[in-house]
Design an enzyme around this catalytic site. Structure first.
Site, PDB file in Angstrom:
ATOM      1  N   THR A  24       0.833  -1.203   0.000  1.00  0.00           N
ATOM      2  CA  THR A  24       0.000   0.000   0.000  1.00  0.00           C
ATOM      3  C   THR A  24       0.865   1.250   0.000  1.00  0.00           C
ATOM      4  O   THR A  24       0.610   2.217  -0.715  1.00  0.00           O
ATOM      5  CB  THR A  24      -0.925   0.012   1.228  1.00  0.00           C
ATOM      6  OG1 THR A  24      -1.661  -1.190   1.242  1.00  0.00           O
ATOM      7  CG2 THR A  24      -1.868   1.192   1.187  1.00  0.00           C
ATOM      8  N   ARG A  74      -1.775   5.150   7.951  1.00  0.00           N
ATOM      9  CA  ARG A  74      -2.246   3.811   8.297  1.00  0.00           C
ATOM     10  C   ARG A  74      -1.942   3.610   9.775  1.00  0.00           C
ATOM     11  O   ARG A  74      -0.838   3.880  10.244  1.00  0.00           O
ATOM     12  CB  ARG A  74      -1.544   2.737   7.476  1.00  0.00           C
ATOM     13  CG  ARG A  74      -1.841   1.326   8.024  1.00  0.00           C
ATOM     14  CD  ARG A  74      -1.305   0.256   7.148  1.00  0.00           C
ATOM     15  NE  ARG A  74      -2.160   0.082   5.997  1.00  0.00           N
ATOM     16  CZ  ARG A  74      -2.097  -0.971   5.178  1.00  0.00           C
ATOM     17  NH1 ARG A  74      -1.215  -1.900   5.380  1.00  0.00           N
ATOM     18  NH2 ARG A  74      -2.915  -1.064   4.158  1.00  0.00           N
TER      19      ARG A  74
END
Lengths: 324, 391, 179
Positions: free
Chosen positions: A63, A112
């Protein structure tokens, strides 16, 4: 493509708050960016001069790299902060870290974090744009968007399609975001998990629930196979790996009973032999690698729209109207 | 000092009164109340259109002193109480050090004597250091002035220890207040397990964590014959268990907090739990449980119960004043002639927004921030003296 | 906005485009290596038409490309004027080609600047020439058109609007004034 809607959010925190029009705009914009990443010079100057920080409190390669590539293709500058080596280790709070980063005049933060709601909390306290790259079990909006983009590309539409999501639904932010996004676009969603991993009340999110993989595969246009986490320790009972594969693993045999052109998806990284067999992962039904490519286009679209929305109104434009 | 409160609607359910009256306060007590009092007074409070109730008795308040004076102190907590029409609070013992011994209790009583502006009743912990292993010396604590024992903050897990505590409390004639939570079940949960925890992706606490412990504590109370009071009841199953126990004649009482109203308890207590901004404005999983409530509990009761016709004023006053007094064996909560004059005058129609800066309490972690509530205390009288008047 | 004057009607637009097509062929001595690239949206329609006309006159119809310059703008516009990103479609090789860039109105020149940057990101053309239906003046960058349909001097309070059959159902060019 005559989308009339306008993107006004300075952050992307999840798919739950978005309208169908906003989702359509995101997907349409991603389509334009997919053309860009097919060029020889895969770069456009749209976010030139902007600085984007990847603030990842949880380990991630794919990601983070995907966001980094997306940002660079928009000509933005990217900084990666991995929290093992940073002030967070020294006990700095999330808000303080965010404010310090903002004080460095950063425009966008991709975050995140392992706590649900962390991205929203950061967004509340910062003027910079915040993009949620996964918060606890709550949402992972860009993953769901790239899943939806892939589905739309392959099937031509999202309305009325049948999608099954298989795996540890209770602890999956990918599942939640997909459920919100797909149901808003009119798809029929089924979730399939061992009974202990079906969270209470999930039917209220508009999905059909089953614990039978056969039922999940029957009649589905696509199946999104979640990664089975074994590194979590919440003290709950987890089925053993081989047992899981036996009961829920996607195998060539099981696919025989499904639609011939069923799409097999996975957010990655794949546990071969646990949630799906190797020959399925590499087989004709798999669109897993295309998901990865689409991820760049989708993230470029998200970064672009969010940066636009956070841009202060310029005085010159108010004076002259449309510039040609 | 003579105070005449004129033409307010006096709601005193303990004495069956709910009508517009004048109330005369003299020498610290309720001197007279009637349709029209023509006597002179030093202070006249015009209560026309307002409600006159006994001072609220809040039996679940964390004053945080000693130990966490950054969150709240006896002084700031009792000042906040008065602003909410609360004249008596029962202070919870999970301080640092805990109220588990005579010396600590005396220390708190000292602080109360010097700095409290409202009446503070002291409760003792159930076990030494709140560790859940050794019961406290109940009789000694009672002699030092404690009115109840409670494990609030964390339930005593060992049933044998709990039984011993109940036994000792019964002999010392102390009320036992139970914080019913089975941590084996609640684990690292941060919010009620259900649709919301699913939607938000948070670790949920199953209702069983409360229900199972309520069940256990009721059983132990039955075995020892000790009356218990269940704190902050939050689900239907617990309420059913409590009702059934009552029907069997057991002495079980219960309270709930405004932030989870349900309707069959004797008492509404705030569970006033001040926390600093650092402890609340962080990731949900890491944030401390609890909200402040002293200044909002009456307004929330008015907005959610009275305005919505769920309960009437007499029933609310029952739960805020009469019930707690009865449970604690405390002689206030009513306005009979001769009773100590603890009174609150309330403007039931005043609408106000709950804001961070509007709090008297040191902490501002309110569940109602940003909401507009109805009902505000205009005057609070303690022992016949006006101790709070809103500007 | 109210309409102040109609500068070109449907017939005039047709004649003007024909004339530009002739000029392009004449100036470049034929149609060899020509590609026509139009700027969305109306520039693209005009590019198609010009390509067709050049084909009629010169015998070969040059390939047509469509440019979306949103990602090359020199400003991220404010929300009030947020353009939607559409696709750029250049299906041929730009390398060494003679590019005719087409747009409907030339004003400040910033759109053309963005279009130039984008074309060059696709490859290195032999040259780029600019054809516009209307030049309304007020340049903010040193840009000029090689082929102009009509010069319309305007004030900054006015807008020039090109309407085409493909998008508005009629071919005309009007000047609008802020009410």
């Amino acid at each position: 493509m005559k989308t009339k809607s306008v993107w006004t959010r300075k952050d992307l925190l999840g798919l739950e708050p978005l309208t169908r029009e906003e989702l359509e705009l995101l997907l349409a914009t991603a389509e334009s960016f997919k053309e860009v990443i097919g060029r020889t010079v895969k770069k456009v100057p749209a976010l030139r001069g902007k600085t984007i920080v990847n603030l990842f409190y949880e380990p991630s390669t794919r990601t983070r790299v995907s966001f980094e590539i997306a940002a660079k293709r928009l000509s933005a500058d990217v900084i990666n902060i991995a929290t093992e080596s940073s002030s967070v280790r020294k006990g700095e709070t999330l808000i303080d870290t965010g404010r310090n980063i903002e004080a460095l005049k950063v425009d966008l933060i991709v975050v995140r974090h392992n706590c649900s709601g962390a991205a929203a909390m950061l967004a509340r306290h910062l003027r910079a744009s915040v993009i949620n790259a996964g918060d606890g079990w709550h949402e992972h909006p860009t993953q769901a968007l790239l899943d939806m983009f892939t589905l739309k590309e392959k099937l031509g539409r999202l309305e009325g399609i049948r999608v099954s999501i298989v795996g540890d639904i209770a602890h999956s932010r990918v599942a939640r975001s997909n459920i919100w996004g797909l149901t808003k676009m009119g798809a029929h969603v089924t979730v399939c998990a061992p009974p202990l991993l079906v969270p209470p009340g999930i039917e209220r999110m508009g999905v059909h629930v089953t614990s039978s993989i056969e039922e999940a595969l029957d009649g589905a246009d696509a199946i999104n196979v979640l990664r089975m986490q074994f590194e979590r320790d919440t003290g709950e009972a987890f089925p053993k790996q081989l047992e899981y594969f036996k009961t829920y693993g996607i195998t060539v045999e099981r696919l025989k009973k499904a639609k011939e052109n069923l799409l097999v998806m996975h957010p990655g990284p794949i546990n071969r032999g646990i949630e799906m067999a190797s020959d399925v992962a590499d087989g004709v039904n798999s669109v897993i690698l295309e998901q990865v490519t689409n991820g760049i286009a989708v993230r470029m679209a998200v970064l672009f729209l969010v940066a636009q929305a956070n841009e202060p109104e310029k005085k010159s434009e108010k004076k002259n109207g449309t510039k040609r | 000092m003579k105070i005449l409160i004129r033409q307010g609607r006096v709601v005193d359910p303990a004495n069956g009164i709910d009508e517009v009256r004048d109330v005369l306060v003299d020498n610290g007590v309720v001197a007279d109340s009637g349709r029209q009092i023509t006597k002179d007074a030093d202070t006249v409070i015009d209560a026309a259109g307002k409600i006159v109730i006994p001072g609220i008795i809040d039996m679940h308040v964390h004053l945080r002193e000693p130990g966490r004076e950054d969150k709240e102190t006896v002084a700031t907590g009792t000042r906040a109480a008065l602003a909410g029409g609360v004249t008596t609070v029962l202070a919870m013992p999970n301080t640092d050090p805990a109220m588990d011994g005579v010396e600590n209790v005396r220390r708190l009583s000292d602080i109360v004597g010097k700095t409290a502006v409202a009446r503070v009743l002291v409760s003792g912990a159930m076990t030494l250091g709140r560790a859940g292993r050794e019961p406290v010396a109940a009789k000694d604590l009672k002699r030092a002035g404690v009115v109840a024992l409670t494990d609030d903050g964390s339930s005593v897990d060992d049933p044998e220890v709990m039984k011993a505590v109940l036994q000792a409390a019964k002999e010392a004639k102390l009320l036992v207040i139970c914080h019913c939570e089975d941590r084996g079940i609640s684990g690292r949960g941060v919010v009620n397990l259900g649709y919301m925890s699913t939607r938000l992706g948070l670790q949920g606490i199953p209702r069983q964590a409360e229900v199972k412990r309520v069940e256990r504590d009721i059983e132990l109370a039955g075995m020892t014959g000790c009356p218990i009071h269940i704190a902050h009841v939050s689900c239907r199953e617990s309420v059913d268990l409590i009702w059934r126990a009552k029907e069997k004649g057991m002495r079980i009482t219960a309270e709930t907090a405004p932030h989870y109203f349900s309707l069959t308890e004797e008492a509404l207590a705030s569970d006033h739990a001040p926390h600093t901004e650092n402890e609340k404005e962080i990731e949900f999983d890491r944030a401390e449980f609890g909200v402040v409530g002293l200044e909002t509990e009456l307004a929330v009761a008015i907005t959610e119960l009275i305005e919505k016709h769920v309960l009437g004023w007499p029933q609310v006053v029952e739960r805020l004043c009469v019930g707690p007094a009865r449970v604690l064996g405390y002689g206030r909560g009513h306005l009979k002639a001769g009773a100590p004059a603890d009174i609150a005058v309330v403007d039931p129609a005043a609408a106000w927004e709950v804001t961070k800066n509007g709090f008297v309490s040191k902490s501002r972690n309110s569940a109602f921030l940003g909401r507009t509530l109805k009902g505000r205390v205009t005057h609070t009288i303690l022992d016949g003296e006006v101790v709070f008047a809103r500007q | 906005m109210k309409e102040k004057a109609k500068i070109l009607d449907s017939e005039a637009v047709g004649r003007t485009l024909k004339r530009i097509a002739h000029e392009i062929i004449e100036h470049n001595k034929g149609t060899k290596d020509l590609v026509i690239v139009g700027v969305r949206t109306r520039g693209a329609y005009l590019a198609e038409r010009l390509a067709g006309l050049i084909g009629e006159i010169g015998g070969t119809t040059p390939p047509v490309g469509i440019l979306d310059i949103t990602l090359y703008r020199d400003d991220l516009s404010s929300i009030a004027q947020q353009p939607v990103v559409h696709k750029t479609e250049i299906d041929f090789d730009i390398e060494d080609k003679r590019v005719i860039l087409v747009d409907d109105v030339l004003y400040t020149g910033r759109t053309v600047r963005a279009a130039l940057d984008e074309i060059i990101d696709f490859g290195r053309p032999q040259f780029i020439q600019l054809a516009v239906l209307v030049d309304r003046g007020h340049r903010e960058l040193p840009i000029r058109a090689d082929y102009v349909g009509k010069n319309i001097p305007t004030s900054t309070k006015e807008t020039v609007e090109v309407r085409l059959a493909e998008s508005e159902g009629v071919d005309e060019v009007v000047v609008l004034e802020k009410a």
